[in-house]
Design a protein around this motif. Sequence first.
Motif, PDB file in Angstrom:
ATOM      1  N   VAL A  80     100.781 -80.733  17.385  1.00 47.61           N
ATOM      2  CA  VAL A  80     100.497 -80.354  16.003  1.00 47.61           C
ATOM      3  C   VAL A  80     101.097 -81.443  15.122  1.00 47.61           C
ATOM      4  O   VAL A  80     102.304 -81.692  15.170  1.00 47.61           O
ATOM      5  CB  VAL A  80     101.095 -78.978  15.662  1.00 47.61           C
ATOM      6  N   VAL A  81     100.250 -82.107  14.351  1.00 45.06           N
ATOM      7  CA  VAL A  81     100.678 -83.210  13.487  1.00 45.06           C
ATOM      8  C   VAL A  81     100.521 -82.769  12.041  1.00 45.06           C
ATOM      9  O   VAL A  81      99.429 -82.391  11.613  1.00 45.06           O
ATOM     10  CB  VAL A  81      99.838 -84.481  13.740  1.00 45.06           C
ATOM     11  N   ASN A  82     101.621 -82.827  11.293  1.00 39.51           N
ATOM     12  CA  ASN A  82     101.609 -82.425   9.886  1.00 39.51           C
ATOM     13  C   ASN A  82     101.913 -83.624   9.001  1.00 39.51           C
ATOM     14  O   ASN A  82     102.973 -84.237   9.131  1.00 39.51           O
ATOM     15  CB  ASN A  82     102.641 -81.303   9.650  1.00 39.51           C
ATOM     16  N   PHE A  83     100.977 -83.962   8.109  1.00 41.69           N
ATOM     17  CA  PHE A  83     101.162 -85.043   7.138  1.00 41.69           C
ATOM     18  C   PHE A  83     101.799 -84.437   5.893  1.00 41.69           C
ATOM     19  O   PHE A  83     101.278 -83.467   5.332  1.00 41.69           O
ATOM     20  CB  PHE A  83      99.818 -85.695   6.810  1.00 41.69           C
ATOM     21  N   TRP A  84     102.913 -85.026   5.424  1.00 43.29           N
ATOM     22  CA  TRP A  84     103.691 -84.431   4.349  1.00 43.29           C
ATOM     23  C   TRP A  84     104.516 -85.482   3.629  1.00 43.29           C
ATOM     24  O   TRP A  84     104.586 -86.630   4.044  1.00 43.29           O
ATOM     25  CB  TRP A  84     104.626 -83.356   4.929  1.00 43.29           C
ATOM     26  N   TYR A  85     105.143 -85.082   2.538  1.00 48.19           N
ATOM     27  CA  TYR A  85     106.237 -85.846   1.931  1.00 48.19           C
ATOM     28  C   TYR A  85     107.124 -84.875   1.156  1.00 48.19           C
ATOM     29  O   TYR A  85     106.718 -83.755   0.821  1.00 48.19           O
ATOM     30  CB  TYR A  85     105.753 -87.012   1.062  1.00 48.19           C
ATOM     31  N   ALA A  86     108.345 -85.271   0.883  1.00 50.06           N
ATOM     32  CA  ALA A  86     109.395 -84.351   0.446  1.00 50.06           C
ATOM     33  C   ALA A  86     109.160 -83.682  -0.898  1.00 50.06           C
ATOM     34  O   ALA A  86     109.493 -82.512  -1.064  1.00 50.06           O
ATOM     35  CB  ALA A  86     110.736 -85.080   0.438  1.00 50.06           C
ATOM     36  N   SER A  87     108.615 -84.368  -1.870  1.00 45.00           N
ATOM     37  CA  SER A  87     108.470 -83.758  -3.197  1.00 45.00           C
ATOM     38  C   SER A  87     107.123 -83.069  -3.396  1.00 45.00           C
ATOM     39  O   SER A  87     106.820 -82.615  -4.493  1.00 45.00           O
ATOM     40  CB  SER A  87     108.696 -84.812  -4.289  1.00 45.00           C
ATOM     41  N   ALA A 122     116.042 -91.368   4.157  1.00 36.09           N
ATOM     42  CA  ALA A 122     117.014 -90.470   3.526  1.00 36.09           C
ATOM     43  C   ALA A 122     116.328 -89.242   2.937  1.00 36.09           C
ATOM     44  O   ALA A 122     116.796 -88.105   3.127  1.00 36.09           O
ATOM     45  CB  ALA A 122     117.798 -91.218   2.447  1.00 36.09           C
ATOM     46  N   ALA A 123     115.228 -89.433   2.243  1.00 34.05           N
ATOM     47  CA  ALA A 123     114.501 -88.293   1.652  1.00 34.05           C
ATOM     48  C   ALA A 123     113.901 -87.413   2.737  1.00 34.05           C
ATOM     49  O   ALA A 123     113.923 -86.185   2.641  1.00 34.05           O
ATOM     50  CB  ALA A 123     113.414 -88.805   0.712  1.00 34.05           C
ATOM     51  N   ALA A 124     113.366 -88.029   3.778  1.00 33.91           N
ATOM     52  CA  ALA A 124     112.774 -87.259   4.872  1.00 33.91           C
ATOM     53  C   ALA A 124     113.830 -86.421   5.584  1.00 33.91           C
ATOM     54  O   ALA A 124     113.604 -85.246   5.893  1.00 33.91           O
ATOM     55  CB  ALA A 124     112.082 -88.205   5.854  1.00 33.91           C
ATOM     56  N   LEU A 125     114.987 -87.000   5.834  1.00 35.49           N
ATOM     57  CA  LEU A 125     116.057 -86.275   6.514  1.00 35.49           C
ATOM     58  C   LEU A 125     116.631 -85.165   5.640  1.00 35.49           C
ATOM     59  O   LEU A 125     116.979 -84.082   6.142  1.00 35.49           O
ATOM     60  CB  LEU A 125     117.159 -87.239   6.953  1.00 35.49           C
ATOM     61  N   ALA A 126     116.713 -85.402   4.331  1.00 34.29           N
ATOM     62  CA  ALA A 126     117.193 -84.359   3.416  1.00 34.29           C
ATOM     63  C   ALA A 126     116.234 -83.173   3.417  1.00 34.29           C
ATOM     64  O   ALA A 126     116.664 -82.011   3.405  1.00 34.29           O
ATOM     65  CB  ALA A 126     117.345 -84.925   2.009  1.00 34.29           C
ATOM     66  N   PHE A 127     114.934 -83.444   3.457  1.00 31.45           N
ATOM     67  CA  PHE A 127     113.923 -82.386   3.527  1.00 31.45           C
ATOM     68  C   PHE A 127     114.115 -81.582   4.814  1.00 31.45           C
ATOM     69  O   PHE A 127     114.129 -80.348   4.795  1.00 31.45           O
ATOM     70  CB  PHE A 127     112.527 -83.002   3.484  1.00 31.45           C
ATOM     71  N   ALA A 128     114.250 -82.273   5.930  1.00 31.80           N
ATOM     72  CA  ALA A 128     114.427 -81.600   7.220  1.00 31.80           C
ATOM     73  C   ALA A 128     115.680 -80.728   7.205  1.00 31.80           C
ATOM     74  O   ALA A 128     115.666 -79.602   7.723  1.00 31.80           O
ATOM     75  CB  ALA A 128     114.494 -82.621   8.349  1.00 31.80           C
ATOM     76  N   ASP A 129     116.733 -81.215   6.584  1.00 34.75           N
ATOM     77  CA  ASP A 129     117.981 -80.453   6.506  1.00 34.75           C
ATOM     78  C   ASP A 129     117.808 -79.225   5.604  1.00 34.75           C
ATOM     79  O   ASP A 129     118.224 -78.120   5.958  1.00 34.75           O
ATOM     80  CB  ASP A 129     119.099 -81.357   5.983  1.00 34.75           C
ATOM     81  N   THR A 130     117.169 -79.400   4.465  1.00 31.11           N
ATOM     82  CA  THR A 130     116.964 -78.300   3.512  1.00 31.11           C
ATOM     83  C   THR A 130     116.127 -77.179   4.114  1.00 31.11           C
ATOM     84  O   THR A 130     116.414 -75.998   3.919  1.00 31.11           O
ATOM     85  CB  THR A 130     116.286 -78.824   2.230  1.00 31.11           C
ATOM     86  N   PHE A 131     115.073 -77.546   4.843  1.00 34.08           N
ATOM     87  CA  PHE A 131     114.135 -76.549   5.370  1.00 34.08           C
ATOM     88  C   PHE A 131     114.330 -76.265   6.858  1.00 34.08           C
ATOM     89  O   PHE A 131     113.504 -75.596   7.468  1.00 34.08           O
ATOM     90  CB  PHE A 131     112.699 -76.993   5.077  1.00 34.08           C
ATOM     91  N   ASN A 132     115.433 -76.757   7.418  1.00 40.03           N
ATOM     92  CA  ASN A 132     115.765 -76.507   8.833  1.00 40.03           C
ATOM     93  C   ASN A 132     114.639 -76.910   9.782  1.00 40.03           C
ATOM     94  O   ASN A 132     114.339 -76.200  10.741  1.00 40.03           O
ATOM     95  CB  ASN A 132     116.140 -75.037   9.040  1.00 40.03           C
ATOM     96  N   VAL A 133     114.013 -78.042   9.498  1.00 43.02           N
ATOM     97  CA  VAL A 133     112.938 -78.558  10.350  1.00 43.02           C
ATOM     98  C   VAL A 133     113.569 -79.264  11.535  1.00 43.02           C
ATOM     99  O   VAL A 133     114.357 -80.198  11.367  1.00 43.02           O
ATOM    100  CB  VAL A 133     112.011 -79.513   9.559  1.00 43.02           C
ATOM    101  N   THR A 134     113.215 -78.827  12.747  1.00 42.57           N
ATOM    102  CA  THR A 134     113.834 -79.389  13.944  1.00 42.57           C
ATOM    103  C   THR A 134     112.946 -80.382  14.683  1.00 42.57           C
ATOM    104  O   THR A 134     113.427 -81.099  15.555  1.00 42.57           O
ATOM    105  CB  THR A 134     114.235 -78.268  14.918  1.00 42.57           C
ATOM    106  N   TYR A 135     111.651 -80.421  14.353  1.00 42.10           N
ATOM    107  CA  TYR A 135     110.769 -81.363  15.046  1.00 42.10           C
ATOM    108  C   TYR A 135     110.842 -82.740  14.384  1.00 42.10           C
ATOM    109  O   TYR A 135     111.226 -82.855  13.221  1.00 42.10           O
ATOM    110  CB  TYR A 135     109.328 -80.830  15.118  1.00 42.10           C
ATOM    111  N   PRO A 136     110.505 -83.804  15.106  1.00 41.66           N
ATOM    112  CA  PRO A 136     110.643 -85.163  14.577  1.00 41.66           C
ATOM    113  C   PRO A 136     109.574 -85.501  13.531  1.00 41.66           C
ATOM    114  O   PRO A 136     108.515 -84.880  13.482  1.00 41.66           O
ATOM    115  CB  PRO A 136     110.470 -86.043  15.818  1.00 41.66           C
ATOM    116  N   SER A 137     109.905 -86.505  12.721  1.00 43.29           N
ATOM    117  CA  SER A 137     108.938 -87.027  11.753  1.00 43.29           C
ATOM    118  C   SER A 137     108.916 -88.546  11.803  1.00 43.29           C
ATOM    119  O   SER A 137     109.971 -89.187  11.896  1.00 43.29           O
ATOM    120  CB  SER A 137     109.281 -86.593  10.321  1.00 43.29           C
ATOM    121  N   LEU A 138     107.713 -89.087  11.732  1.00 43.95           N
ATOM    122  CA  LEU A 138     107.522 -90.530  11.619  1.00 43.95           C
ATOM    123  C   LEU A 138     107.373 -90.901  10.155  1.00 43.95           C
ATOM    124  O   LEU A 138     106.851 -90.118   9.355  1.00 43.95           O
ATOM    125  CB  LEU A 138     106.260 -90.952  12.379  1.00 43.95           C
TER     126      LEU A 138
END
Length: 195
Positions: A80-87, A122-138
Amino acid sequence: MRAVPAAAASVLVIGVLAGCASADPIAEQYRSGSEQNYVAGDGSVLEIAAESRDEPVTFAGELDTGGTLSSSDFDGDILVVNFWYASCPPCRAEAPDLEAVNLAYADKGVSFLGVNVRDDSAAALAFADTFNVTYPSLLDREGRILLEFSGLVAPNAVPTTLVLDRQSRVAARVLGQLSDRSILESLIDRVLAEK
């Protein structure tokens, strides 16, 4: 005498073009002047029968945590591939559902991967931390990964979620925010059931 028919033809062409443009939701978003800085999808779902799927998609990129990852790292899995960005507001809204489905299917041969189309690590990792995302992002600010999918089933909006089958072929697409996690679960279940 020719000026009158030409003027009438111009009015007709403008009227037809205006009518066509009003039915285009992307054009409407632009004309609205909302300055939301993203093109929102309508949540529509496209499923592709196994016999109608295109060639496997291959890609590689840099992880937001450092290091690299490629499509070959998921060989044999449903991805499952999700295209996204933090804001992106719909990306933020769907993040808990994506993570819930990720956790529910983690031991069933289903992997999740984010593709961040705009942010630095930094923004991508902050998003993952805020929303408890455990899967990797490119990280894909240059659009290289996005380009690999564009000739097949284009992720025309952010967010877009794609389900790839075990052969790395696009089996389904959700264009825009995932409105209900059960939609994604159903898409995954149908690909899991394939022989």
